[in-house]
Design a protein around this motif. Structure first.
Motif, PDB file in Angstrom:
ATOM      1  N   GLY A 118      -4.278   9.412   6.137  1.00  0.00           N
ATOM      2  CA  GLY A 118      -5.608   9.612   6.689  1.00  0.00           C
ATOM      3  C   GLY A 118      -6.537  10.281   5.697  1.00  0.00           C
ATOM      4  N   ALA A 119      -6.007  11.275   4.960  1.00  0.00           N
ATOM      5  CA  ALA A 119      -6.824  11.967   3.953  1.00  0.00           C
ATOM      6  C   ALA A 119      -7.246  11.015   2.849  1.00  0.00           C
ATOM      7  CB  ALA A 119      -6.044  13.146   3.380  1.00  0.00           C
ATOM      8  N   ARG A 122     -10.025   8.767   4.050  1.00  0.00           N
ATOM      9  CA  ARG A 122     -11.332   9.440   4.056  1.00  0.00           C
ATOM     10  C   ARG A 122     -11.893   9.578   2.648  1.00  0.00           C
ATOM     11  NH1 ARG A 122      -8.610  11.938   8.163  1.00  0.00           N
ATOM     12  NH2 ARG A 122      -7.864  13.676   6.878  1.00  0.00           N
ATOM     13  N   SER A 129     -13.207   8.438  10.570  1.00  0.00           N
ATOM     14  CA  SER A 129     -12.810   9.539  11.439  1.00  0.00           C
ATOM     15  C   SER A 129     -11.697  10.393  10.827  1.00  0.00           C
ATOM     16  CB  SER A 129     -12.330   8.980  12.779  1.00  0.00           C
ATOM     17  OG  SER A 129     -11.686   9.972  13.550  1.00  0.00           O
ATOM     18  N   ASP A 130     -11.722  11.698  11.134  1.00  0.00           N
ATOM     19  CA  ASP A 130     -10.656  12.583  10.661  1.00  0.00           C
ATOM     20  C   ASP A 130      -9.417  12.494  11.551  1.00  0.00           C
ATOM     21  OD1 ASP A 130     -11.453  13.922  12.940  1.00  0.00           O
ATOM     22  OD2 ASP A 130     -12.216  15.694  11.901  1.00  0.00           O
ATOM     23  N   GLN A 131      -9.445  11.611  12.537  1.00  0.00           N
ATOM     24  CA  GLN A 131      -8.277  11.412  13.402  1.00  0.00           C
ATOM     25  C   GLN A 131      -7.375  10.281  12.929  1.00  0.00           C
ATOM     26  OE1 GLN A 131      -9.050  11.573  17.711  1.00  0.00           O
ATOM     27  NE2 GLN A 131     -11.142  12.236  17.239  1.00  0.00           N
ATOM     28  N   ARG A 133      -4.485   8.532  11.216  1.00  0.00           N
ATOM     29  CA  ARG A 133      -3.145   8.982  10.811  1.00  0.00           C
ATOM     30  C   ARG A 133      -2.632   8.206   9.607  1.00  0.00           C
ATOM     31  NH1 ARG A 133       0.173  10.681  15.924  1.00  0.00           N
ATOM     32  NH2 ARG A 133       1.899   9.850  14.696  1.00  0.00           N
TER      33      ARG A 133
END
Length: 373
Positions: A118-119, A122, A129-131, A133
């Motif tokens: 996820g990081a 981003r 979204s920071d959600q 996975r």
């Protein structure tokens, strides 16, 4: 006058087949009941992606993506192609498992897809979204402006000498000693060979030749926002395939993903379903949170054809020498130009680089289960 080839259906498949056949020296007529590329080829989301393409079509989609990226060279006109990175997002454990499986299968087929955290997602797309996975990341992605497709094909076809007949519905085909007699709203067109490239209308077209091939009609809802400041630079989807999201250079964001409306091949998209439209938009805002401030400008429904095994119908019509079919390509806007070019190569007596998709398999009483998506 008798043409070497008559193509019925003026979308990406019919237009590409006619274009390359004409450039190969054939006298070609292209018959379309309305304006060019105003059905599925002109109202889809314009996505050019490997991450929503069926595994069996990955080798075709890769070559087609290269064609779209070089459209100015072979088509001769701009269709607003943007080549960029693509992400397929997973928000739950179930989506992670699905994404891992599908990305692995597509990678085995040649798609350059890698799994990222996820990081990392981003870092690739700051607006996401920071959600998230897990994400599938592919550099072979992008989109075109589907609305421009018809304008570009019209110019290219006329330059190639194609006898282009728009707004000319076809009502039937008769077999003759030297080929086919095609009944249209403006008279009879004769051709030695014929290609049926009518998308969802392939089923009734084949019935003219006594062949029954069921074609499912999907009624995909799409939404476009007002122009907003840049909120994303990649093509974004989610693991289950229910989201197709990209922002065009002028600022609008197109939201798709196959959420179904009401309609059929006879009447087109009849009605949009608000609850599904809202669900689609909410999913888009979940993926790119800054979209929450955008207003919806327009929504519409576009038809998509699908065979029983969700693979294309491209090749000779069994029992009807000189007749061919080309269409029902899942995610057909991505793969369409290359697959149609293969058929044109076959018609010109050349050996295609990759196999066609003859419909014999679909005319048998039993159909093999679908493979990995």
């Amino acid at each position: 006058m008798i043409h070497d080839l008559a193509v019925i259906g003026g979308g990406v498949h019919g237009g590409t087949t006619a274009l390359f056949a004409a450039r190969g020296g054939m006298k070609v007529a292209l018959l379309e009941r309305g304006p060019l590329c105003r059905e599925a080829s002109g109202v889809n989301a314009g996505t050019l992606t490997m991450q929503m393409t069926r595994v069996a079509l990955i080798p075709y989609a890769l070559r087609a993506h290269a064609m779209w990226a070089s459209a100015r060279e072979w088509l001769g006109h701009d269709v607003g192609v943007v080549v960029c990175d693509g992400l397929s997002l997973a928000f739950t454990q179930q989506e992670e498992e699905l994404l891992t499986y599908r990305a692995g299968k597509r990678r085995e087929a040649g798609a350059p897809i890698e799994l990222v955290s996820g990081a990392q997602a981003r870092a690739i797309e700051p607006g996401v979204s920071d959600q998230v996975r897990l994400a599938g990341y592919c550099k072979v992605d992008g989109f075109a402006n589907a609305y421009l497709t018809g304008l570009a094909y019209r110019r290219a076809l006329l330059e190639a000498g194609v006898d282009l007949r728009e707004n000319t519905p076809v009502s039937g085909i008769d077999r003759e000693a030297n080929g086919f007699s095609i009944q249209t709203s403006s008279g009879t067109v004769r051709a030695r060979r014929v290609v049926l490239a009518g998308g969802v209308w392939i089923e009734p077209m084949l019935a003219w030749l006594g062949v029954h091939l069921p074609i499912k009609t999907l009624v995909n809802q799409l939404v476009v926002t007002e122009r907003v400041r840049p909120v994303m630079r990649t093509v974004v989807g989610i693991a289950n395939g229910l989201l197709s999201l990209k922002q065009y250079p002028h600022g609008t964001v197109v939201i798709g993903g196959g959420w179904q409306g009401i309609g059929d091949r006879e009447h087109g998209g009849v009605e949009l379903l608000p609850d599904r439209m809202v669900g689609n938009v909410r999913l888009a805002c979940h993926a790119i949170p800054e979209l929450k401030g955008a207003r919806m400008a327009r929504a519409w429904a576009g038809l998509e054809a699908e065979t029983a095994d969700a693979l294309p119908a491209v090749g000779p019509v069994p029992g009807v020498p000189g007749a061919y079919v080309c269409g029902s390509v899942h995610s057909g806007y991505t793969s369409g130009p290359y697959i149609a070019r293969l058929l044109a190569e076959h018609l010109l007596g050349r050996e295609p680089d990759l196999p066609l998709f003859p419909i014999d398999r679909l005319l048998n009483s039993s159909i093999a289960p679908r493979g990995p998506q």
